[in-house]
Enzyme design. Structure first.
Site, short mmCIF file in Angstrom:
data_model
loop_
_atom_site.label_atom_id
_atom_site.label_comp_id
_atom_site.label_asym_id
_atom_site.label_seq_id
_atom_site.Cartn_x
_atom_site.Cartn_y
_atom_site.Cartn_z
N GLU A 122 -28.16 -64.75 -24.12
CA GLU A 122 -26.81 -65.01 -24.22
C GLU A 122 -26.24 -65.50 -22.60
O GLU A 122 -25.46 -66.38 -22.59
CB GLU A 122 -26.04 -63.27 -23.97
CG GLU A 122 -26.42 -62.78 -25.61
CD GLU A 122 -25.62 -63.45 -26.50
OE1 GLU A 122 -24.79 -64.23 -26.26
OE2 GLU A 122 -25.63 -63.03 -27.51
N GLU B 28 -19.58 -70.05 -37.00
CA GLU B 28 -20.85 -70.59 -37.64
C GLU B 28 -20.21 -71.58 -38.86
O GLU B 28 -20.61 -72.75 -39.38
CB GLU B 28 -21.91 -69.72 -38.34
CG GLU B 28 -22.56 -69.19 -36.87
CD GLU B 28 -22.10 -68.09 -36.19
OE1 GLU B 28 -20.91 -67.71 -36.61
OE2 GLU B 28 -22.28 -67.68 -35.12
N GLU C 225 -19.09 -60.47 -42.22
CA GLU C 225 -20.26 -60.62 -41.13
C GLU C 225 -21.36 -60.57 -42.17
O GLU C 225 -22.21 -61.53 -41.70
CB GLU C 225 -20.52 -59.35 -40.41
CG GLU C 225 -21.38 -59.21 -39.54
CD GLU C 225 -21.44 -60.15 -38.11
OE1 GLU C 225 -20.66 -60.72 -38.09
OE2 GLU C 225 -22.36 -60.37 -37.51
N ASP D 96 -32.54 -66.08 -32.66
CA ASP D 96 -32.15 -66.50 -34.07
C ASP D 96 -32.04 -68.20 -33.77
O ASP D 96 -31.86 -69.01 -34.86
CB ASP D 96 -30.80 -66.05 -34.93
CG ASP D 96 -29.78 -65.83 -34.21
OD1 ASP D 96 -29.49 -66.41 -33.06
OD2 ASP D 96 -28.71 -65.57 -34.95
C1 DMJ Z 1 -22.49 -67.10 -30.34
O1 DMJ Z 1 -22.67 -66.58 -29.09
C2 DMJ Z 1 -23.44 -68.31 -30.40
O2 DMJ Z 1 -22.99 -69.02 -31.65
C3 DMJ Z 1 -24.67 -67.51 -30.91
O3 DMJ Z 1 -25.80 -68.53 -31.23
C4 DMJ Z 1 -24.50 -66.60 -32.30
N1 DMJ Z 1 -23.44 -65.59 -31.90
C5 DMJ Z 1 -22.40 -66.13 -31.48
C6 DMJ Z 1 -21.18 -66.52 -32.34
O4 DMJ Z 1 -21.32 -65.88 -33.42
#
Ligand code: DMJ
EC number: 3.2.1.-
Length: 390
Positions: free
Chosen positions: A82, A281, A256, A147
């Site tokens: 993160e 996404e 989700e 991921d």
């Molecule tokens: C974001 O922090 C990034 O896109 C990460 O790759 C996945 N989760 C969140 C958004 O859903």
């Protein structure tokens, strides 16, 4: 989109300045534990969006905060993933877009803190202490927190000006394995990515996995010639399925996770999967598919999302996630995620902009939508020649 960004930013600034996220219902800031002692995630995540949208007063406020208040000597356990995608990505992209040395200096300082001395069994655990520089927990994952691996294979290849053949080969091999093992067609004709648990398929697709429409789309053109159209079709089919997960809800926002079993087709069957936390996404895939095909449906779908966000997620003091996309009597989760400013609003803005704003031929977006320039091989060659001459 510009007004949405300004609204989200103004409220963050008013009620949560310097904290990581805004809590728009209680009108205060949220810190959480994802970034260790680091603060200002929404500021760092917003720098490039503000700049690209031309919100210069707001960009300058953000820049001044980085200069005066971003403290990189903080204590606490941080998620390496993160911090990397949001802080390193945000600062790097701000540097490349603006040329401001401040961002480069900060990102180099942060990058050095994040680099470990050693790693257990050659693996990269998810958590790292910014104080000691040691791994905190030896937890390794290619699911949540890890991921983006597949996405970065194709993006590494593109960022290297299509010279990184290892990344290319690994990506297309992985994509073949994904197609062979995970891609499924529902009885109703929807293409989706199932999850794989030790060889057993779980017919469930997460909102997070909807980035894969865009990923397969941007990689289509560099696949084997006989596969290119197939990859573009697959990208379109997955994006269509993710759109269906939105249209089949009462709020026109997607859950989700949605399922394809026991009669379900792109809907959440469990209460615990019904929430929407302002994730990007699906809109991300609309943006890529629009740029790749110019099929107007992607802009129409993006506009549906704008209307749904305005109707169900906008509250008096910002934007909030919702707990159940299947009811229009919404319950808000009181959180304006930093990726809403970094990704969701940026991808929406790009979806409705001309293709020459951050063209895909020149820029690659990291997994938090921070744009990084493609490093041209002839630039590197010129630099090498200059170095020799000097
Ligand atoms: C974001 O922090 C990034 O896109 C990460 O790759 C996945 N989760 C969140 C958004 O859903």
């Amino acid at each position: 989109m510009l007004q949405m960004m300004k609204f989200a930013w103004d409220n963050y600034k008013r009620y949560a300045w310097g904290k990581n996220e805004l809590r728009p219902l209680t009108r205060n800031g949220h810190i959480g534990n994802m970034f260790g002692g680091l603060r200002g995630a929404s500021i760092i995540d917003s720098l490039d969006t503000l700049y690209v949208m031309g919100l210069m007063d707001e960009y300058n406020e953000a820049k001044e905060w980085v200069q005066t208040s971003l403290d990189l000597n903080s204590n606490g356990e941080a998620s390496l993933f993160e911090v990397n995608i949001r802080y390193v990505g945000g600062l790097l992209s701000a540097y490349y877009l603006t040329g401001e040395e401040l961002f480069k200096n900060k990102v180099v300082e942060l990058g050095e803190k994040l680099l470990p001395i050693e790693k257990p069994h050659g693996l990269y655990p998810n958590f790292l202490s910014p104080v000691s520089g040691n791994w905190v927990q030896h937890h390794v994952s290619i699911g949540g927190l890890g991921d983006s691996f597949y996405e970065y294979l194709i993006k590494s290849y593109l960022m290297s000006d299509k010279t990184d053949e290892d990344a290319k080969t690994t990506y297309y091999n992985a994509l073949e394995a994904i197609e062979a093992n995970l891609v499924q067609k529902s009885p109703g004709g929807l293409t989706y990515m199932a999850e794989w648990r030790g060889g057993i398929l779980d017919h469930k697709m997460g909102h997070l996995a909807c980035f894969s429409g865009g990923m397969i789309g941007i990689g289509a053109d560099d696949g084997a010639p006989e596969k290119r159209q197939h990859y573009l079709d697959l990208a379109a089919e997955i994006t269509h399925t993710c759109h269906e997960s939105y249209t089949r809800s009462a709020t026109k926002l997607g859950p989700e996770a949605f399922r394809f079993d026991s009669g379900a087709e792109a809907t959440a069957t469990r209460l615990s999967d019904r929430y929407y936390i302002l994730r990007p996404e699906v809109i991300e895939s609309y943006m890529y598919m629009w740029r790749l095909t110019h099929d107007p449906k992607y802009r129409e779908w993006g506009w549906e999302a704008v209307e749904a966000l305005e109707q169900h997620c906008r509250v008096d003091s910002g934007f909030s996630g919702i707990r159940d996309v299947y009811t229009t009597t919404v319950s808000h989760d009181n959180m304006q995620q930093s990726f809403f400013l970094s990704e969701t609003l940026k991808y929406l803005y790009l979806l409705f902009s001309d293709d020459d704003l951050l063209p895909l031929e020149d820029w690659v977006f990291n997994t938090e939508a921070h744009p990084l320039p493609i490093i041209r091989t002839n630039c590197l060659q010129n630099e090498a020649t200059q170095d020799k001459t000097l």
